[in-house]
Design a protein around this motif. Structure first.
Motif, PDB file in Angstrom:
ATOM      1  N   TRP A  58      -4.057  -1.094  -2.994  1.00 43.17           N
ATOM      2  CA  TRP A  58      -4.980  -2.199  -3.232  1.00 43.17           C
ATOM      3  C   TRP A  58      -5.749  -2.596  -1.980  1.00 43.17           C
ATOM      4  O   TRP A  58      -6.892  -3.043  -2.077  1.00 43.17           O
ATOM      5  CB  TRP A  58      -4.254  -3.381  -3.860  1.00 43.17           C
ATOM      6  N   TYR A  59      -5.175  -2.417  -0.819  1.00 46.02           N
ATOM      7  CA  TYR A  59      -5.920  -2.663   0.426  1.00 46.02           C
ATOM      8  C   TYR A  59      -7.145  -1.750   0.462  1.00 46.02           C
ATOM      9  O   TYR A  59      -8.257  -2.205   0.747  1.00 46.02           O
ATOM     10  CB  TYR A  59      -5.024  -2.416   1.644  1.00 46.02           C
ATOM     11  N   ASP A  60      -6.935  -0.472   0.175  1.00 49.96           N
ATOM     12  CA  ASP A  60      -8.060   0.481   0.170  1.00 49.96           C
ATOM     13  C   ASP A  60      -9.120   0.094  -0.863  1.00 49.96           C
ATOM     14  O   ASP A  60     -10.312   0.207  -0.607  1.00 49.96           O
ATOM     15  CB  ASP A  60      -7.569   1.903  -0.095  1.00 49.96           C
ATOM     16  N   VAL A  61      -8.682  -0.366  -2.020  1.00 49.53           N
ATOM     17  CA  VAL A  61      -9.619  -0.764  -3.063  1.00 49.53           C
ATOM     18  C   VAL A  61     -10.385  -2.022  -2.644  1.00 49.53           C
ATOM     19  O   VAL A  61     -11.616  -2.062  -2.695  1.00 49.53           O
ATOM     20  CB  VAL A  61      -8.889  -1.029  -4.404  1.00 49.53           C
ATOM     21  N   ILE A  62      -9.680  -3.045  -2.221  1.00 51.70           N
ATOM     22  CA  ILE A  62     -10.285  -4.350  -1.948  1.00 51.70           C
ATOM     23  C   ILE A  62     -11.124  -4.343  -0.672  1.00 51.70           C
ATOM     24  O   ILE A  62     -12.220  -4.883  -0.648  1.00 51.70           O
ATOM     25  CB  ILE A  62      -9.195  -5.437  -1.873  1.00 51.70           C
ATOM     26  N   VAL A  63     -10.618  -3.728   0.373  1.00 46.22           N
ATOM     27  CA  VAL A  63     -11.294  -3.772   1.665  1.00 46.22           C
ATOM     28  C   VAL A  63     -12.294  -2.635   1.827  1.00 46.22           C
ATOM     29  O   VAL A  63     -13.431  -2.836   2.251  1.00 46.22           O
ATOM     30  CB  VAL A  63     -10.272  -3.776   2.824  1.00 46.22           C
ATOM     31  N   LYS A  64     -11.877  -1.434   1.479  1.00 46.86           N
ATOM     32  CA  LYS A  64     -12.717  -0.258   1.716  1.00 46.86           C
ATOM     33  C   LYS A  64     -13.517   0.167   0.490  1.00 46.86           C
ATOM     34  O   LYS A  64     -14.349   1.071   0.594  1.00 46.86           O
ATOM     35  CB  LYS A  64     -11.844   0.918   2.171  1.00 46.86           C
ATOM     36  N   GLU A  65     -13.209  -0.462  -0.664  1.00 45.86           N
ATOM     37  CA  GLU A  65     -13.802  -0.067  -1.939  1.00 45.86           C
ATOM     38  C   GLU A  65     -13.634   1.429  -2.162  1.00 45.86           C
ATOM     39  O   GLU A  65     -14.542   2.152  -2.572  1.00 45.86           O
ATOM     40  CB  GLU A  65     -15.271  -0.490  -2.018  1.00 45.86           C
ATOM     41  N   GLN A  66     -12.440   1.865  -1.883  1.00 44.89           N
ATOM     42  CA  GLN A  66     -12.091   3.281  -1.945  1.00 44.89           C
ATOM     43  C   GLN A  66     -10.880   3.430  -2.862  1.00 44.89           C
ATOM     44  O   GLN A  66      -9.855   2.795  -2.643  1.00 44.89           O
ATOM     45  CB  GLN A  66     -11.758   3.715  -0.515  1.00 44.89           C
ATOM     46  N   ILE A  67     -11.022   4.234  -3.873  1.00 48.47           N
ATOM     47  CA  ILE A  67      -9.913   4.443  -4.801  1.00 48.47           C
ATOM     48  C   ILE A  67      -9.223   5.748  -4.434  1.00 48.47           C
ATOM     49  O   ILE A  67      -9.801   6.823  -4.536  1.00 48.47           O
ATOM     50  CB  ILE A  67     -10.400   4.478  -6.255  1.00 48.47           C
ATOM     51  N   ASN A  68      -7.989   5.623  -3.999  1.00 43.55           N
ATOM     52  CA  ASN A  68      -7.175   6.785  -3.661  1.00 43.55           C
ATOM     53  C   ASN A  68      -6.118   6.967  -4.739  1.00 43.55           C
ATOM     54  O   ASN A  68      -5.830   6.047  -5.499  1.00 43.55           O
ATOM     55  CB  ASN A  68      -6.500   6.588  -2.296  1.00 43.55           C
ATOM     56  N   GLU A  69      -5.533   8.114  -4.759  1.00 41.10           N
ATOM     57  CA  GLU A  69      -4.443   8.354  -5.699  1.00 41.10           C
ATOM     58  C   GLU A  69      -3.278   7.454  -5.320  1.00 41.10           C
ATOM     59  O   GLU A  69      -2.940   7.313  -4.148  1.00 41.10           O
ATOM     60  CB  GLU A  69      -4.018   9.826  -5.617  1.00 41.10           C
ATOM     61  N   PHE A  70      -2.689   6.815  -6.329  1.00 39.74           N
ATOM     62  CA  PHE A  70      -1.522   5.967  -6.074  1.00 39.74           C
ATOM     63  C   PHE A  70      -0.310   6.856  -5.944  1.00 39.74           C
ATOM     64  O   PHE A  70       0.076   7.531  -6.890  1.00 39.74           O
ATOM     65  CB  PHE A  70      -1.324   4.968  -7.207  1.00 39.74           C
ATOM     66  N   LYS A  71       0.246   6.899  -4.744  1.00 41.93           N
ATOM     67  CA  LYS A  71       1.397   7.763  -4.500  1.00 41.93           C
ATOM     68  C   LYS A  71       2.583   6.920  -4.067  1.00 41.93           C
ATOM     69  O   LYS A  71       2.477   6.130  -3.135  1.00 41.93           O
ATOM     70  CB  LYS A  71       1.093   8.780  -3.402  1.00 41.93           C
ATOM     71  N   LEU A  72       3.675   7.102  -4.760  1.00 38.11           N
ATOM     72  CA  LEU A  72       4.906   6.437  -4.359  1.00 38.11           C
ATOM     73  C   LEU A  72       5.593   7.327  -3.342  1.00 38.11           C
ATOM     74  O   LEU A  72       5.975   8.458  -3.657  1.00 38.11           O
ATOM     75  CB  LEU A  72       5.825   6.214  -5.563  1.00 38.11           C
ATOM     76  N   PRO A  73       5.704   6.854  -2.103  1.00 36.04           N
ATOM     77  CA  PRO A  73       6.372   7.688  -1.103  1.00 36.04           C
ATOM     78  C   PRO A  73       7.833   7.899  -1.497  1.00 36.04           C
ATOM     79  O   PRO A  73       8.444   7.034  -2.097  1.00 36.04           O
ATOM     80  CB  PRO A  73       6.257   6.878   0.191  1.00 36.04           C
ATOM     81  N   ALA A  74       8.347   9.037  -1.173  1.00 38.03           N
ATOM     82  CA  ALA A  74       9.737   9.352  -1.506  1.00 38.03           C
ATOM     83  C   ALA A  74      10.519   9.546  -0.223  1.00 38.03           C
ATOM     84  O   ALA A  74      10.943  10.639   0.115  1.00 38.03           O
ATOM     85  CB  ALA A  74       9.801  10.588  -2.384  1.00 38.03           C
ATOM     86  N   GLU A  75      10.661   8.471   0.520  1.00 35.49           N
ATOM     87  CA  GLU A  75      11.420   8.544   1.759  1.00 35.49           C
ATOM     88  C   GLU A  75      12.883   8.272   1.446  1.00 35.49           C
ATOM     89  O   GLU A  75      13.212   7.212   0.930  1.00 35.49           O
ATOM     90  CB  GLU A  75      10.903   7.502   2.759  1.00 35.49           C
ATOM     91  N   GLY A  76      13.729   9.187   1.778  1.00 29.93           N
ATOM     92  CA  GLY A  76      15.149   8.990   1.555  1.00 29.93           C
ATOM     93  C   GLY A  76      15.832   8.487   2.806  1.00 29.93           C
ATOM     94  O   GLY A  76      15.510   8.907   3.913  1.00 29.93           O
ATOM     95  N   ASN A  77      16.732   7.549   2.627  1.00 29.62           N
ATOM     96  CA  ASN A  77      17.530   7.003   3.728  1.00 29.62           C
ATOM     97  C   ASN A  77      16.664   6.537   4.900  1.00 29.62           C
ATOM     98  O   ASN A  77      16.978   6.772   6.051  1.00 29.62           O
ATOM     99  CB  ASN A  77      18.565   8.023   4.207  1.00 29.62           C
ATOM    100  N   ALA A  78      15.565   5.869   4.590  1.00 30.60           N
ATOM    101  CA  ALA A  78      14.660   5.381   5.632  1.00 30.60           C
ATOM    102  C   ALA A  78      14.239   3.942   5.360  1.00 30.60           C
ATOM    103  O   ALA A  78      13.121   3.556   5.634  1.00 30.60           O
ATOM    104  CB  ALA A  78      13.438   6.291   5.715  1.00 30.60           C
ATOM    105  N   VAL A  79      15.151   3.145   4.818  1.00 28.69           N
ATOM    106  CA  VAL A  79      14.792   1.792   4.413  1.00 28.69           C
ATOM    107  C   VAL A  79      14.299   0.951   5.596  1.00 28.69           C
ATOM    108  O   VAL A  79      13.407   0.118   5.425  1.00 28.69           O
ATOM    109  CB  VAL A  79      15.937   1.101   3.644  1.00 28.69           C
TER     110      VAL A  79
END
Length: 166
Positions: A58-79
């Motif tokens: 949403w930052y990219d959409v609201i600020v940059k008016e740029q629609i990127n693919e919504f990707k859920l990062p899959a970081e394991g054991n990196a909370v």
């Protein structure tokens, strides 16, 4: 000018709530954050990753008016890394979105098949994060965490700023 004040207050609230919740999460056993709960994203860690991914999208959409693919990062054991990035993302939202003027806030922007005013998307991203913070709290309780879970309601934020606690 009221719209600018409202949206600024909301994005600052989002930062405050994310800082409170994540600071508290760092005090509990990190293993709990990876335990399956049966909730939407399964674990607290993955729910935090979703909040982060949504805020970045949403930052990219609201600020940059740029629609990127919504990707859920899959970081394991990196909370710890996810929490740090969530706070950075929340600060970036607060800083950038607070700088928008009334004209920018009421400008219509297109996202996929929807065209809304920029402030509507700002309210959405804060509401979205609030929804998932509530899930995190519910998951903590389901996992037997009975300690002092911080209050992150908007009303609590209003009290804090009224009393100059923030």
């Amino acid at each position: 000018m009221y719209l600018q004040e409202l949206t600024t207050r909301f994005v600052r609230y989002n930062l405050w709530a994310n800082e409170r919740l994540t600071a508290w999460l760092l005090t509990i056993d990190p293993g709990v954050l990876y335990e399956e709960t049966g909730s939407s994203f399964g674990t607290i860690d993955r729910t935090l990753q979703h909040i982060l991914a949504a805020q970045n999208y949403w930052y990219d959409v609201i600020v940059k008016e740029q629609i990127n693919e919504f990707k859920l990062p899959a970081e394991g054991n990196a909370v710890d890394h996810v929490i740090a990035n969530l706070v950075v993302s929340s600060r970036q939202l607060a800083s950038s979105l607070s700088a928008l003027n009334e004209q920018q806030l009421t400008e219509r922007i297109r996202v996929s098949d929807s065209t809304q005013r920029r402030y509507e998307y700002i309210l959405h991203v804060v509401n979205h994060s609030s929804y998932h913070r509530g899930q995190v709290v519910a998951m903590c309780r389901a996992l037997g965490i009975t300690g002092e879970i911080p209050v992150t309601d908007y009303d609590a934020y209003l009290w804090w700023i009224e009393h100059d606690v923030v």
